[in-house]
Design a protein around this motif. Sequence first.
Motif, PDB file in Angstrom:
ATOM      1  N   UNK A 279      83.597  69.809  12.122  1.00  0.00           N
ATOM      2  CA  UNK A 279      83.461  68.954  11.715  1.00  0.00           C
ATOM      3  C   UNK A 279      84.663  69.183  10.772  1.00  0.00           C
ATOM      4  N   UNK A 280      84.418  69.791  10.029  1.00  0.00           N
ATOM      5  CA  UNK A 280      84.906  70.634   8.425  1.00  0.00           C
ATOM      6  C   UNK A 280      86.058  71.353   9.084  1.00  0.00           C
ATOM      7  N   UNK A 281      86.490  72.145   9.864  1.00  0.00           N
ATOM      8  CA  UNK A 281      87.801  73.085   9.576  1.00  0.00           C
ATOM      9  C   UNK A 281      88.734  72.421  10.861  1.00  0.00           C
ATOM     10  N   UNK A 282      88.214  72.138  11.639  1.00  0.00           N
ATOM     11  CA  UNK A 282      88.726  71.943  13.063  1.00  0.00           C
ATOM     12  C   UNK A 282      88.910  70.825  13.065  1.00  0.00           C
ATOM     13  N   UNK A 283      88.248  69.919  13.794  1.00  0.00           N
ATOM     14  CA  UNK A 283      89.329  68.037  13.680  1.00  0.00           C
ATOM     15  C   UNK A 283      89.724  67.162  12.936  1.00  0.00           C
ATOM     16  N   UNK A 284      89.445  67.123  11.742  1.00  0.00           N
ATOM     17  CA  UNK A 284      90.112  67.157  10.489  1.00  0.00           C
ATOM     18  C   UNK A 284      91.923  66.910  10.954  1.00  0.00           C
ATOM     19  N   UNK A 285      92.320  67.781  11.580  1.00  0.00           N
ATOM     20  CA  UNK A 285      93.781  68.884  11.712  1.00  0.00           C
ATOM     21  C   UNK A 285      94.201  68.508  13.443  1.00  0.00           C
ATOM     22  N   UNK A 286      93.748  67.630  13.977  1.00  0.00           N
ATOM     23  CA  UNK A 286      93.926  67.492  15.342  1.00  0.00           C
ATOM     24  C   UNK A 286      93.752  65.934  15.493  1.00  0.00           C
ATOM     25  N   UNK A 287      95.042  65.273  16.242  1.00  0.00           N
ATOM     26  CA  UNK A 287      95.994  63.643  16.496  1.00  0.00           C
ATOM     27  C   UNK A 287      94.871  63.351  18.393  1.00  0.00           C
ATOM     28  N   UNK A 288      93.740  62.560  17.930  1.00  0.00           N
ATOM     29  CA  UNK A 288      93.668  62.573  19.492  1.00  0.00           C
ATOM     30  C   UNK A 288      94.557  61.680  20.360  1.00  0.00           C
ATOM     31  N   UNK A 289      95.159  61.030  19.528  1.00  0.00           N
ATOM     32  CA  UNK A 289      96.303  59.623  19.717  1.00  0.00           C
ATOM     33  C   UNK A 289      97.494  60.110  20.569  1.00  0.00           C
ATOM     34  N   UNK A 290      98.068  61.524  19.710  1.00  0.00           N
ATOM     35  CA  UNK A 290      99.228  61.863  20.013  1.00  0.00           C
ATOM     36  C   UNK A 290      99.740  61.912  21.211  1.00  0.00           C
ATOM     37  N   UNK A 291     101.271  61.295  21.768  1.00  0.00           N
ATOM     38  CA  UNK A 291     101.719  61.385  22.630  1.00  0.00           C
ATOM     39  C   UNK A 291     101.753  62.817  23.283  1.00  0.00           C
TER      40      UNK A 291
END
Length: 299
Positions: free
Chosen positions: A201-213
């Motif tokens: 939650x703190x180190x990885x998830x913020x850098x990922x875009x779940x909506x990216x094409x």
Amino acid sequence: MSRHRASRYCGPAPPLSALPKPEDVVRSTIGQVLHEGCGRVIKLVELAGGQKVVVKYGVEVYKGEGEVMRLLRRQTNIPIPEVYHIVAYNDGVFLYLEYIPGENLADVLLRLKAHDPRRHALCAKLVPILDELHSMVAPPGTPIGNYASFPEWSHTRLNALTLVPPRTLPPFSALTTSLDLINWIKSEFLARPNGTDSSWACCIEPGLDVNATVVLSHGDLHPWNVLVRDGEIVALLDWERAGWYPLWVDADVCAGNHMSMKDKKLKRVSLDLGGSVLGWPKMGEGHFRWVHVLRKFAQ
């Protein structure tokens, strides 16, 4: 619309009968070895009439690389060597490619001083090339992974994502969206001894875009895979990791490679590419920290 282009440097494609047979290519007396390692050999071979061709072969060379190069030459203006022939031989594949003279972008940048404006100007020429590549959107339901891969090639399936050495691969058609891929990466991460929900939650998830094409991606973008001649980018090389991936993969994987470099000069060259093409300074290195963290936990 087809935009097939003739070879730009070597004239018409040589007839298939002029190309050396695989068994002749592997002989040590044939051609000049340009690179060897990781199950691949790249040779520069001169044909009887003086024309040069590049032959890439080995057990870690796959026909999908040649197929994606042919697709891009037909449908885009991205500078890519022409694929003359693809041959399966023994346990590997032989790709017969157009020879394009030039030198890699890294060597060019290393010769220029740190604040030379030509560094940025040259790297910036990659922007429209990558924009055109990423404009090729995956048809709905296309599995994420290497182009033209097959289920039995599971070790090449997610080749661009050297982030998490997979313990298990999902069913071939299970990953079709960015969210699918991120959920799988999370499951792999949490299966590691040090992987926790809080670190995710703190180190990885913020850098990922779940909506990216999901788009066509190079998968191994770095200055050594960019060929330059007379101040122009004449080819983007090494498409073995190309495939359908979320839009963020090319930038983030490149950033992960950059952060793992120890040599300061090479790191500077990598930053030139990232700053000019991928917008790293604007985003901040923290945006890409997840790549570094994920790789560290995967060790």
